[in-house]
Design an enzyme around this catalytic site. Structure first.
Site, PDB file in Angstrom:
ATOM      1  N   THR A  33       0.821  -1.210   0.000  1.00 49.86           N
ATOM      2  CA  THR A  33       0.000   0.000   0.000  1.00 49.86           C
ATOM      3  C   THR A  33       0.862   1.269   0.000  1.00 49.86           C
ATOM      4  O   THR A  33       0.580   2.186  -0.784  1.00 49.86           O
ATOM      5  CB  THR A  33      -0.975  -0.013   1.186  1.00 49.86           C
ATOM      6  OG1 THR A  33      -1.798  -1.177   1.100  1.00 49.86           O
ATOM      7  CG2 THR A  33      -1.848   1.232   1.202  1.00 49.86           C
ATOM      8  N   MET A  36       1.973   1.898  -3.483  1.00 50.67           N
ATOM      9  CA  MET A  36       0.877   2.368  -4.332  1.00 50.67           C
ATOM     10  C   MET A  36       0.655   3.857  -4.100  1.00 50.67           C
ATOM     11  O   MET A  36       0.498   4.639  -5.037  1.00 50.67           O
ATOM     12  CB  MET A  36      -0.411   1.581  -4.062  1.00 50.67           C
ATOM     13  CG  MET A  36      -1.571   2.018  -4.945  1.00 50.67           C
ATOM     14  SD  MET A  36      -3.146   1.229  -4.533  1.00 50.67           S
ATOM     15  CE  MET A  36      -3.584   2.130  -3.031  1.00 50.67           C
ATOM     16  N   GLU A  41       1.152   9.640  -5.566  1.00 47.48           N
ATOM     17  CA  GLU A  41       1.710  10.961  -5.274  1.00 47.48           C
ATOM     18  C   GLU A  41       2.625  11.438  -6.392  1.00 47.48           C
ATOM     19  O   GLU A  41       2.550  12.595  -6.819  1.00 47.48           O
ATOM     20  CB  GLU A  41       2.485  10.943  -3.956  1.00 47.48           C
ATOM     21  CG  GLU A  41       1.607  10.923  -2.743  1.00 47.48           C
ATOM     22  CD  GLU A  41       2.358  11.397  -1.513  1.00 47.48           C
ATOM     23  OE1 GLU A  41       2.440  12.633  -1.332  1.00 47.48           O
ATOM     24  OE2 GLU A  41       2.853  10.541  -0.770  1.00 47.48           O
ATOM     25  N   GLY A  60       2.832  16.385  -0.781  1.00 51.32           N
ATOM     26  CA  GLY A  60       1.633  15.703  -0.345  1.00 51.32           C
ATOM     27  C   GLY A  60       1.286  16.075   1.077  1.00 51.32           C
ATOM     28  O   GLY A  60       2.168  16.181   1.931  1.00 51.32           O
ATOM     29  N   HIS A  67      -7.137   0.728  -0.734  1.00 50.78           N
ATOM     30  CA  HIS A  67      -6.400  -0.282  -1.509  1.00 50.78           C
ATOM     31  C   HIS A  67      -7.306  -1.501  -1.541  1.00 50.78           C
ATOM     32  O   HIS A  67      -7.423  -2.216  -0.547  1.00 50.78           O
ATOM     33  CB  HIS A  67      -5.064  -0.577  -0.828  1.00 50.78           C
ATOM     34  CG  HIS A  67      -4.106  -1.322  -1.687  1.00 50.78           C
ATOM     35  ND1 HIS A  67      -2.798  -1.513  -1.312  1.00 50.78           N
ATOM     36  CD2 HIS A  67      -4.235  -1.924  -2.896  1.00 50.78           C
ATOM     37  CE1 HIS A  67      -2.166  -2.206  -2.245  1.00 50.78           C
ATOM     38  NE2 HIS A  67      -3.027  -2.475  -3.210  1.00 50.78           N
TER      39      HIS A  67
END
Length: 132
Positions: A33, A36, A41, A60, A67
């Site tokens: 995760t 991902m 980002e 960010g 997910h």
């Protein structure tokens, strides 16, 4: 100029070093995760980079992503982002985001990035060493 509707895409192949059991986010050998989220980002940041003033970048600051499906090593992952809102002062950007593997949707949600002056942002972060 930052305009609603700017889209971004990118793609990668899930390698062993991107698996949850390799990055410390779990014990299973599937796409992690955090990796991902990093892909999301990076795609969002790249999508608006050319619309910023020289010396600016984005960082960010909020992620609300699910997910929803596991991806094994060797599969391709494709990221899509779309700028859906720009704050009135132009500093906060909101994106609709999604990630897909070759079998379908694996993640989706919303991501926010702040527009910052890169040098000033990094200087402020480094100044924390002196305060600690």
């Amino acid at each position: 100029m930052l305009e609603i509707g700017i889209k971004g895409t990118s793609e990668l192949v899930v390698t062993e070093n991107l698996l949850a059991n390799q990055v410390g986010s779990g014990l299973v050998a599937v796409y992690a995760t955090p990796m991902m989220i990093a892909g999301i980002e990076g795609t969002a940041a790249a999508s608006v980079a050319d619309a910023l003033e020289p010396g600016q970048t984005t960082v960010g600051c909020h992620m609300n992503v699910s997910h929803v499906s596991a991806t094994p090593a060797g599969m391709k992952v494709h990221f899509e982002t779309e700028l859906t809102a720009v704050s009135s002062n132009g500093k906060m950007l909101t994106f609709r985001v999604a990630a897909y593997d070759e079998a379908g949707l694996i993640g989706e949600g919303e991501h926010q990035r702040a527009v910052v002056w890169k040098e000033r942002f990094e200087e402020k972060a480094q100044a924390k060493r002196k305060e600690a």
